[in-house]
Scaffold this active site. Sequence first.
Site, mmCIF file in Angstrom:
data_model
loop_
_atom_site.group_PDB
_atom_site.id
_atom_site.type_symbol
_atom_site.label_atom_id
_atom_site.label_comp_id
_atom_site.label_asym_id
_atom_site.label_seq_id
_atom_site.Cartn_x
_atom_site.Cartn_y
_atom_site.Cartn_z
ATOM 1 N N LYS A 193 0.844 -1.196 0.000
ATOM 2 C CA LYS A 193 0.000 0.000 0.000
ATOM 3 C C LYS A 193 0.878 1.244 0.000
ATOM 4 O O LYS A 193 1.592 1.518 0.962
ATOM 5 C CB LYS A 193 -0.901 0.030 1.235
ATOM 6 N N GLU A 269 9.901 1.119 10.698
ATOM 7 C CA GLU A 269 10.833 2.256 10.647
ATOM 8 C C GLU A 269 9.995 3.482 10.924
ATOM 9 O O GLU A 269 9.193 3.903 10.077
ATOM 10 C CB GLU A 269 11.541 2.320 9.295
ATOM 11 N N CYS A 303 12.316 11.448 8.514
ATOM 12 C CA CYS A 303 12.193 10.856 9.848
ATOM 13 C C CYS A 303 13.442 11.049 10.690
ATOM 14 O O CYS A 303 13.365 11.104 11.920
ATOM 15 C CB CYS A 303 11.855 9.376 9.725
ATOM 16 N N GLU A 400 8.035 15.070 17.151
ATOM 17 C CA GLU A 400 8.416 15.117 15.741
ATOM 18 C C GLU A 400 7.474 16.047 14.985
ATOM 19 O O GLU A 400 6.262 15.852 14.975
ATOM 20 C CB GLU A 400 8.361 13.715 15.134
#
Length: 500
Positions: A193, A269, A303, A400
């Site tokens: 996906k 991850e 990230c 983040e």
Amino acid sequence: MPTTFTKEWDTPAYKGKTSFSTGLFINGKFVDGSKGTTIDVINPTNGQLITKISEGLEEDVNLAVAAAQKAFDTTWGLNASGPKRGELLWKLAQLMETHKDELAAIEALDNGKTFDWALGVDVDFSINVVKYFAGWSDKISGQTLETDEKKLIYTRHEPIGVVGQIIPWNFPLLMFAWKIAPALATGNTIVLKPSEFTPLTALRMCELIQEAGFPPGSVNIVTGYGPTVGAAISSHLKIEKVAFTGSTLVGRKIMEAAAKSNLKTVTLELGGKSPNIIFNDADLDQAVNWTAHGLFWNHGQTCCAGTRIFVQSGIYDEFLEKLTAKAKSIRVGDPFGADIDQGPQVSQIQYDRIMGYIDSGKADGAKVHLGGERVGSEGYFIAPTIFTETKPDMRIVKEEIFGPVGVVIKFEDDDDIIKQANDTVYGLAAAVFTQNINRAIETAHKLQAGTVWINCFNQFHANVPFGGYKQSGIGRELGEYALLNYTNVKAVHINLGHTL
């Protein structure tokens, strides 16, 4: 029948065209979703519609899994030799090379990154990754283990079977390559996906996968939303492994679904809040250049971005002055424009999220040293932003942001900075800038992160593992380590003379 997306570019950066199906790719064919519904793909440069793609649902995931299982049982898996798998992966890499400008243009169109960055980094690195794992395809081997002369024992590393993969929107093509290449090299079949925000390069890659000669069902792409397609992949009883790159919040949901269904193997991850430590003896100009790259590359939608910048007091003022000048030189604009460094954020949702963090920083009393505002009157552009005078408990320091926003923090001594750098739930990456090699290595070893860069930032190689400590994930991408994610180890015992 699915529609075909066709576009022609005549821009300073790229002149060319593309045309490909917008359907789901199941069992080697493009098909409509089970309900015939579609998803709008929006251009982040102007907020306008690029095209509509087919919306997949749980029923479509079921079809894709069935096709993948059939391929695994008949034409892939243990039925395709390592040399054959490597040959097809290498051919795919060659086709990507042939169409590299087109792939870069598609990537820039729905993601918003500049064409030049997409071409020079995303596409080139994706090709290298596919080539690298093509080379591993015929080298998946076990061990012969000695016990005594009346037994022969060996291990086999066998493909898991049907694997599910869910990739993010920040590096669509690159994450596609990071996921499919090791999975195919080890003989698995795939149900993948892509992000609904950036599905276009994945769909174009389906045609290249066909052209390369991969058997139908070996790679299946189901476009759709996380709560439907992502959830169906994570909980499917016939998917034995799921790999996900994205937020820690969603990673938890995937891990929970995997546990509640069939205890499928999970690699994750996830997010980061990477510390970047600049000591007094650093090469100042190089530290500034790498810091800007670590913070603002890919519009901060990375990230491992170095968003917590710790600068030792002896060079703090000069460093901040030079970093400010560097940030001011970043040219924000159309990804296909000439000499553009930073395009828009990927979506209205992400734009609003980033601006919300900027407002939070202001409300908490941090100083907006630079930026903190939108650029232009349309699209999702945000100026490179630097905060100073922060406190450790501020959201902009702890959470983040995933945008072009960083905090610059002054520190005094070496021992204190290790404590500050490790004071986070994340552990994806970190960086150290110093000309003292002993200090560099000692600091790197004390940092709780899966990757530590010394006197550089955001450096990646196909043969070097990447992944996180703590809440930044489970497992490793890239390198030989990635192969471990996609095989089961079987021990075979042969009795040559023992009797009962």
